[in-house]
Design a protein around this motif. Structure first.
Motif, PDB file in Angstrom:
ATOM      1  N   GLY A 108      38.032 -57.330  14.101  1.00 46.87           N
ATOM      2  CA  GLY A 108      37.481 -58.879  13.462  1.00 46.87           C
ATOM      3  C   GLY A 108      38.473 -59.617  13.691  1.00 46.87           C
ATOM      4  N   TYR A 109      39.624 -59.428  13.877  1.00 43.61           N
ATOM      5  CA  TYR A 109      40.757 -60.480  14.232  1.00 43.61           C
ATOM      6  C   TYR A 109      41.440 -60.392  12.989  1.00 43.61           C
ATOM      7  N   ALA A 110      41.371 -59.194  12.441  1.00 41.38           N
ATOM      8  CA  ALA A 110      42.594 -58.859  11.103  1.00 41.38           C
ATOM      9  C   ALA A 110      42.525 -59.662   9.997  1.00 41.38           C
ATOM     10  N   GLN A 111      43.095 -59.540   8.969  1.00 40.33           N
ATOM     11  CA  GLN A 111      42.735 -61.010   7.796  1.00 40.33           C
ATOM     12  C   GLN A 111      44.119 -61.365   7.818  1.00 40.33           C
ATOM     13  N   GLU A 112      45.339 -60.941   7.797  1.00 46.88           N
ATOM     14  CA  GLU A 112      46.538 -61.326   8.283  1.00 46.88           C
ATOM     15  C   GLU A 112      46.314 -62.443   9.053  1.00 46.88           C
ATOM     16  N   SER A 113      46.694 -63.920   8.591  1.00 42.49           N
ATOM     17  CA  SER A 113      46.420 -65.418   9.563  1.00 42.49           C
ATOM     18  C   SER A 113      47.374 -64.768  10.171  1.00 42.49           C
ATOM     19  N   GLU A 114      48.767 -64.618  10.127  1.00 39.55           N
ATOM     20  CA  GLU A 114      49.827 -64.906  11.499  1.00 39.55           C
ATOM     21  C   GLU A 114      48.838 -63.988  12.416  1.00 39.55           C
ATOM     22  N   THR A 115      48.461 -62.454  12.438  1.00 41.01           N
ATOM     23  CA  THR A 115      47.867 -61.245  13.519  1.00 41.01           C
ATOM     24  C   THR A 115      46.364 -62.311  14.006  1.00 41.01           C
ATOM     25  N   LYS A 116      45.904 -62.814  13.215  1.00 36.88           N
ATOM     26  CA  LYS A 116      44.044 -63.419  13.451  1.00 36.88           C
ATOM     27  C   LYS A 116      45.171 -64.617  14.503  1.00 36.88           C
ATOM     28  N   ARG A 117      45.549 -65.182  14.077  1.00 38.13           N
ATOM     29  CA  ARG A 117      45.979 -66.214  15.369  1.00 38.13           C
ATOM     30  C   ARG A 117      46.456 -65.513  16.264  1.00 38.13           C
ATOM     31  N   SER A 118      47.627 -64.519  16.256  1.00 44.68           N
ATOM     32  CA  SER A 118      48.339 -63.258  17.117  1.00 44.68           C
ATOM     33  C   SER A 118      46.879 -63.105  18.500  1.00 44.68           C
ATOM     34  N   LEU A 119      45.749 -62.759  18.069  1.00 49.67           N
ATOM     35  CA  LEU A 119      45.159 -61.639  18.354  1.00 49.67           C
ATOM     36  C   LEU A 119      44.423 -62.271  19.101  1.00 49.67           C
ATOM     37  N   GLN A 120      43.682 -63.914  18.367  1.00 49.74           N
ATOM     38  CA  GLN A 120      42.859 -65.243  18.906  1.00 49.74           C
ATOM     39  C   GLN A 120      43.768 -65.771  20.055  1.00 49.74           C
ATOM     40  N   LYS A 121      45.102 -65.744  20.093  1.00 51.47           N
ATOM     41  CA  LYS A 121      45.383 -66.669  21.475  1.00 51.47           C
ATOM     42  C   LYS A 121      45.238 -65.379  22.179  1.00 51.47           C
ATOM     43  N   PHE A 122      45.888 -64.484  22.078  1.00 52.81           N
ATOM     44  CA  PHE A 122      45.318 -63.505  23.157  1.00 52.81           C
ATOM     45  C   PHE A 122      44.178 -62.849  23.863  1.00 52.81           C
ATOM     46  N   ASN A 123      43.050 -63.471  22.639  1.00 52.42           N
ATOM     47  CA  ASN A 123      41.760 -63.077  23.568  1.00 52.42           C
ATOM     48  C   ASN A 123      41.533 -64.209  24.588  1.00 52.42           C
ATOM     49  N   GLU A 124      42.718 -65.661  24.390  1.00 49.14           N
ATOM     50  CA  GLU A 124      41.864 -66.273  24.987  1.00 49.14           C
ATOM     51  C   GLU A 124      42.637 -65.843  26.210  1.00 49.14           C
ATOM     52  N   GLU A 125      43.910 -65.653  26.313  1.00 42.59           N
ATOM     53  CA  GLU A 125      45.176 -65.227  27.902  1.00 42.59           C
ATOM     54  C   GLU A 125      43.698 -64.112  27.792  1.00 42.59           C
ATOM     55  N   LEU A 126      42.810 -63.339  28.024  1.00 42.37           N
ATOM     56  CA  LEU A 126      42.211 -62.768  28.171  1.00 42.37           C
ATOM     57  C   LEU A 126      41.377 -63.143  29.666  1.00 42.37           C
ATOM     58  N   GLN A 127      40.801 -64.612  29.198  1.00 41.30           N
ATOM     59  CA  GLN A 127      39.864 -64.908  29.837  1.00 41.30           C
ATOM     60  C   GLN A 127      40.287 -65.251  31.294  1.00 41.30           C
ATOM     61  N   HIS A 128      41.801 -65.131  30.980  1.00 42.74           N
ATOM     62  CA  HIS A 128      42.371 -66.483  32.876  1.00 42.74           C
ATOM     63  C   HIS A 128      43.266 -64.896  33.046  1.00 42.74           C
ATOM     64  N   ALA A 129      42.900 -63.245  32.577  1.00 44.08           N
ATOM     65  CA  ALA A 129      43.264 -62.221  32.726  1.00 44.08           C
ATOM     66  C   ALA A 129      43.135 -61.690  34.724  1.00 44.08           C
ATOM     67  N   GLN A 130      44.446 -61.647  35.068  1.00 44.41           N
ATOM     68  CA  GLN A 130      44.301 -60.479  36.442  1.00 44.41           C
ATOM     69  C   GLN A 130      42.909 -59.301  36.172  1.00 44.41           C
ATOM     70  N   ILE A 131      42.598 -58.395  35.659  1.00 42.15           N
ATOM     71  CA  ILE A 131      41.790 -57.208  35.831  1.00 42.15           C
ATOM     72  C   ILE A 131      42.046 -56.381  37.030  1.00 42.15           C
ATOM     73  N   VAL A 132      42.730 -55.407  37.256  1.00 45.04           N
ATOM     74  CA  VAL A 132      43.305 -54.667  38.658  1.00 45.04           C
ATOM     75  C   VAL A 132      43.156 -53.751  38.028  1.00 45.04           C
ATOM     76  N   ASP A 133      42.629 -52.559  39.100  1.00 45.12           N
ATOM     77  CA  ASP A 133      42.392 -50.932  39.378  1.00 45.12           C
ATOM     78  C   ASP A 133      44.134 -50.352  39.236  1.00 45.12           C
ATOM     79  N   GLU A 134      43.405 -48.879  38.430  1.00 48.48           N
ATOM     80  CA  GLU A 134      44.924 -48.117  37.884  1.00 48.48           C
ATOM     81  C   GLU A 134      45.935 -48.664  38.925  1.00 48.48           C
ATOM     82  N   GLU A 135      45.672 -47.977  40.334  1.00 46.31           N
ATOM     83  CA  GLU A 135      46.615 -47.965  41.232  1.00 46.31           C
ATOM     84  C   GLU A 135      47.248 -49.427  41.860  1.00 46.31           C
TER      85      GLU A 135
END
Length: 139
Positions: free
Chosen positions: A24-51
């Motif tokens: 739920g993006y945590a309760q602390e505002s700094e942690t919440k902002r960090s996780l939201q930013k990471f979630n935004e980065e996931l939108q453009h991430a390269q998703i690859v197989d283990e190998e």
């Protein structure tokens, strides 16, 4: 950024999405902002197989040496929330530092908002822990 965007292994990607939804993006505002930013980065991430996962990309159980523009250098290990152990330098992905580094690679520079303000971090080195159970993330 060495690879153009963050890189995430497929099973870890699914795990991260579930973790972000459950947190739920945590309760602390700094942690919440960090996780939201990471979630935004996931939108453009390269998703690859283990190998296809580069060895120098930060993922679960990676040991990472980072240096700050403020003059400190630290080696930490990024882990799942249940494995966090600050006394052994194991930090959860759900912390601002954990989410800031995840998916980046050695020699990348990361600018992130931390509880003590925006910092620029240089990823000095990345090593992968071998024979860990966490590489078999259950989804």
């Amino acid at each position: 950024m060495k690879y153009g965007s963050i890189i995430i292994e497929k099973k870890e990607y699914v795990f991260l999405k579930r973790l972000l939804n459950v947190s739920g993006y945590a309760q602390e505002s700094e942690t919440k902002r960090s996780l939201q930013k990471f979630n935004e980065e996931l939108q453009h991430a390269q998703i690859v197989d283990e190998e296809d996962m580069p060895e120098d990309v930060i993922r679960f159980n990676s040991k990472v040496t980072v240096s700050s523009e403020k003059g400190w250098e630290r080696t930490i290990q990024i882990v799942t929330p249940v494995e966090k152990d600050f006394s052994n330098n194991k930090i959860s992905f759900l912390t601002p530092m954990g989410s800031a580094l995840f998916g980046y690679s050695a020699n990348d520079t990361v600018i992130w908002d931390f509880p003590k303000g925006t910092q620029q971090l240089k990823i000095v080195a990345v090593s992968q822990e071998k024979n860990t159970t966490n590489r078999k993330i259950s989804i």
